[in-house]
Write an enzyme that holds these catalytic residues in place. Structure first.
Site, PDB file in Angstrom:
ATOM      1  N   TYR A  11      -2.131  22.587  -4.522  1.00 16.94           N
ATOM      2  CA  TYR A  11      -1.935  22.239  -5.821  1.00 16.94           C
ATOM      3  C   TYR A  11      -3.059  22.232  -6.419  1.00 16.94           C
ATOM      4  CZ  TYR A  11      -1.363  18.229  -9.326  1.00 16.94           C
ATOM      5  OH  TYR A  11      -1.404  17.726 -10.438  1.00 16.94           O
ATOM      6  N   ASN A  32      -3.715  29.186   4.818  1.00 16.90           N
ATOM      7  CA  ASN A  32      -2.743  29.608   5.671  1.00 16.90           C
ATOM      8  C   ASN A  32      -1.554  29.280   5.304  1.00 16.90           C
ATOM      9  OD1 ASN A  32      -2.754  26.795   5.957  1.00 16.90           O
ATOM     10  ND2 ASN A  32      -3.361  26.377   7.963  1.00 16.90           N
ATOM     11  N   GLY A  36       0.352  25.171   1.192  1.00 22.67           N
ATOM     12  CA  GLY A  36       0.227  25.886  -0.243  1.00 22.67           C
ATOM     13  C   GLY A  36       1.456  26.899  -0.135  1.00 22.67           C
ATOM     14  N   THR A 117     -12.542  12.458  -1.514  1.00 26.34           N
ATOM     15  CA  THR A 117     -11.525  11.338  -1.988  1.00 26.34           C
ATOM     16  C   THR A 117     -12.135  10.041  -2.124  1.00 26.34           C
ATOM     17  OG1 THR A 117      -9.367  10.321  -1.622  1.00 26.34           O
ATOM     18  CG2 THR A 117     -10.907  11.161   0.424  1.00 26.34           C
ATOM     19  N   TYR A 141      -7.135   9.586   6.797  1.00 28.79           N
ATOM     20  CA  TYR A 141      -7.205  10.671   5.922  1.00 28.79           C
ATOM     21  C   TYR A 141      -8.807  10.523   5.172  1.00 28.79           C
ATOM     22  CZ  TYR A 141      -7.412  12.719   1.222  1.00 28.79           C
ATOM     23  OH  TYR A 141      -7.828  13.245   0.190  1.00 28.79           O
ATOM     24  N   LYS A 145     -12.472  12.511   5.598  1.00 30.68           N
ATOM     25  CA  LYS A 145     -13.264  13.099   4.427  1.00 30.68           C
ATOM     26  C   LYS A 145     -14.549  12.484   4.412  1.00 30.68           C
ATOM     27  CE  LYS A 145     -10.241  15.731   2.224  1.00 30.68           C
ATOM     28  NZ  LYS A 145     -10.304  17.167   1.715  1.00 30.68           N
ATOM     29  N   PHE A 169     -10.214  10.828  -7.650  1.00 26.47           N
ATOM     30  CA  PHE A 169      -9.121   9.890  -7.811  1.00 26.47           C
ATOM     31  C   PHE A 169      -7.716  10.559  -7.830  1.00 26.47           C
ATOM     32  CE2 PHE A 169     -11.705   5.718  -7.721  1.00 26.47           C
ATOM     33  CZ  PHE A 169     -12.799   6.162  -7.464  1.00 26.47           C
ATOM     34  N   LEU A 188       3.226   9.684  -6.161  1.00 29.03           N
ATOM     35  CA  LEU A 188       4.082   9.043  -7.279  1.00 29.03           C
ATOM     36  C   LEU A 188       4.614   9.966  -8.486  1.00 29.03           C
ATOM     37  CD1 LEU A 188       4.957   6.253  -8.101  1.00 29.03           C
ATOM     38  CD2 LEU A 188       2.783   6.250  -9.423  1.00 29.03           C
ATOM     39  N   ASP A 279      -2.759   1.455   2.047  1.00 29.25           N
ATOM     40  CA  ASP A 279      -3.023   1.798   0.438  1.00 29.25           C
ATOM     41  C   ASP A 279      -3.944   0.563   0.201  1.00 29.25           C
ATOM     42  OD1 ASP A 279      -1.555   3.876  -0.284  1.00 29.25           O
ATOM     43  OD2 ASP A 279       0.417   2.762  -0.679  1.00 29.25           O
TER      44      ASP A 279
HETATM   45  N1  UDP Z   1       3.856   5.182  -4.682  1.00 26.53           N
HETATM   46  C1  UDP Z   1       4.782   4.519  -4.778  1.00 26.53           C
HETATM   47  N2  UDP Z   1       6.087   5.332  -4.629  1.00 26.53           N
HETATM   48  C2  UDP Z   1       6.161   6.598  -4.545  1.00 26.53           C
HETATM   49  C3  UDP Z   1       4.827   7.292  -4.175  1.00 26.53           C
HETATM   50  C4  UDP Z   1       3.603   6.541  -4.461  1.00 26.53           C
HETATM   51  O1  UDP Z   1       5.026   3.465  -5.127  1.00 26.53           O
HETATM   52  O2  UDP Z   1       7.164   7.508  -4.200  1.00 26.53           O
HETATM   53  C5  UDP Z   1       2.665   4.437  -4.823  1.00 26.53           C
HETATM   54  C6  UDP Z   1       1.594   4.526  -3.669  1.00 26.53           C
HETATM   55  O3  UDP Z   1       2.045   3.368  -2.711  1.00 26.53           O
HETATM   56  C7  UDP Z   1       0.380   4.163  -4.246  1.00 26.53           C
HETATM   57  C8  UDP Z   1       0.294   5.008  -5.419  1.00 26.53           C
HETATM   58  O4  UDP Z   1       1.808   5.115  -5.882  1.00 26.53           O
HETATM   59  O5  UDP Z   1       0.120   2.944  -4.221  1.00 26.53           O
HETATM   60  C9  UDP Z   1      -0.358   6.257  -5.448  1.00 26.53           C
HETATM   61  O6  UDP Z   1       0.344   7.050  -4.663  1.00 26.53           O
HETATM   62  P1  UDP Z   1       0.095   8.492  -4.295  1.00 26.53           P
HETATM   63  O7  UDP Z   1       1.081   8.911  -2.801  1.00 26.53           O
HETATM   64  O8  UDP Z   1       0.578   9.204  -5.669  1.00 26.53           O
HETATM   65  O9  UDP Z   1      -1.430   8.785  -4.274  1.00 26.53           O
HETATM   66  P2  UDP Z   1      -2.619   8.018  -3.427  1.00 26.53           P
HETATM   67  O10 UDP Z   1      -3.117   7.115  -4.078  1.00 26.53           O
HETATM   68  O11 UDP Z   1      -2.040   7.704  -1.982  1.00 26.53           O
HETATM   69  O12 UDP Z   1      -3.646   9.219  -3.070  1.00 26.53           O
END
Ligand code: UDP
Length: 323
Positions: A11, A32, A36, A117, A141, A145, A169, A188, A279
């Site tokens: 992405y 690989n 992607g 990250t 994760y 990193k 971010f 999300l 999270d």
């Molecule tokens: N999230 C959510 N529903 C979803 C996907 C993500 O509520 O279907 C929340 C997730 O728990 C986090 C925020 O949205 O608090 C961002 O998540 P994402 O996976 O997009 O990115 P991350 O911050 O994990 O890199």
């Protein structure tokens, strides 16, 4: 400049490759295709389908490309998955990445740009977050990193490999051609837009009992084209160190869903689920260092613009990439 990009079919990599070429660089992509897509790789580059951990192959490819800089995107990047399969993260992001690092030193690479990250910080003591905050990741994760960041520091000191590590971010949005398509989507914005496209009956909110104004997690969303531009600035000689990339503005999960409703003009039902492991409640960047030292200036800082570009791409590619 001759730039060697790992993960250029992913992405973030796909959009950065497009921007690099538009800026006049010559690009070779190694990927690989585990995450992607072949059709996400700009037609104007040389593409090598191979593993990062194959040091001999990578070294040969770096030499053939006469690479001067490496931009290293290739990684596994899902917080949730890392909480159930940590080995996958340490093997790919650390062990295989180390092979690339050694090959880069051997090939005489001058600049190494790394996708790190905000997950390396863990829950911060204060926001907006500056680069000097303590790094205490709460998921494998982020830990993987952080381990790579530490290796880079030593490789710069000992081998003279100049590096820039970007602590992203939340990357979001799309360019005209390239957008977000993960085979298993956990992010999300694409998941919420799936509902607007009629591909899912509702979206899910992971956790509504966080200590935030509406109880849901807060993140700082950054446009993928702005993110890519920072990588191009990082290629300039003398630019080095750790940089946050974000817009300094936090949005809750509920606010993101509302914005997706506004942009798509559709109603998006959501169901409340328990918290997702790993999270942190609130991550918001201070990107002052990138502004001041790299001259970085985001063109799409508004969430509405970010979601609008994502919506356009998903509307035009409802099944994502075909391969
Ligand atoms: N999230 C959510 N529903 C979803 C996907 C993500 O509520 O279907 C929340 C997730 O728990 C986090 C925020 O949205 O608090 C961002 O998540 P994402 O996976 O997009 O990115 P991350 O911050 O994990 O890199």
């Amino acid at each position: 400049m001759n730039v060697f990009v790992t993960g250029g079919a992913g992405y973030i990599g796909s959009v950065c490759v497009e921007e690099l070429i538009n800026a006049g660089h010559q690009v070779t992509v190694l990927d690989n295709l585990s995450e992607g897509h072949r059709s996400a790789v700009d037609e104007r580059v040389k593409f090598i389908e191979a593993n990062l951990g194959d040091r001999a192959l990578v070294l040969k490819a770096l030499k053939e490309a006469k690479a001067e800089a490496v931009i290293h995107f290739a990684a596994h990047a899902l917080v949730g998955e890392s909480m159930t399969d940590p080995g996958k993260y340490f093997r790919n992001n650390v062990a295989r990445g180390l092979e690339l690092l050694d090959a880069s030193v051997e090939a005489g690479i001058r600049k190494f740009v790394f996708s790190s990250t905000c997950a390396t910080y863990g829950p911060p003591d204060r926001v907006p977050m500056t680069e000097d905050l303590p790094q205490r990741p709460i998921n494998p994760y982020g830990e993987s990193k952080l381990m790579f960041e530490k290796m880079l520091k030593w490789y710069q000191e000992i081998h003279g490999l100049e590096f820039v590590a970007f602590r992203y971010f939340n990357a979001a949005g799309a360019s005209e051609k390239f957008g977000e398509h993960h085979r298993i989507e956990t992010h999300l914005i694409p998941n919420v837009l799936k509902v607007a496209l009629g591909q899912a009956p509702q979206c899910e909110i992971y956790g509504t009992d966080y200590e935030t104004p509406d109880g849901t997690c807060i993140r700082d969303y950054i446009h993928i084209v702005d993110l890519s531009q920072a990588h191009i600035l990082a290629l300039k000689p003398g630019k080095k160190g750790f940089f946050n990339l974000g817009n300094g503005e936090g949005y809750s999960v509920r606010e993101v869903i509302k914005m997706c409703e506004k942009v798509s003009g559709k109603s998006i039902p959501a169901i409340e689920k328990p918290r997702r492991a790993g999270d942190p409640p609130k991550l918001v960047a201070s990107a002052e260092r990138a502004f001041n030292e790299l001259g970085w200036k985001p063109k799409f800082p508004k969430l509405e613009d970010i979601v609008t570009t994502a919506w356009h791409w998903h509307s035009e590619h409802p099944q994502g990439y075909r391969d």
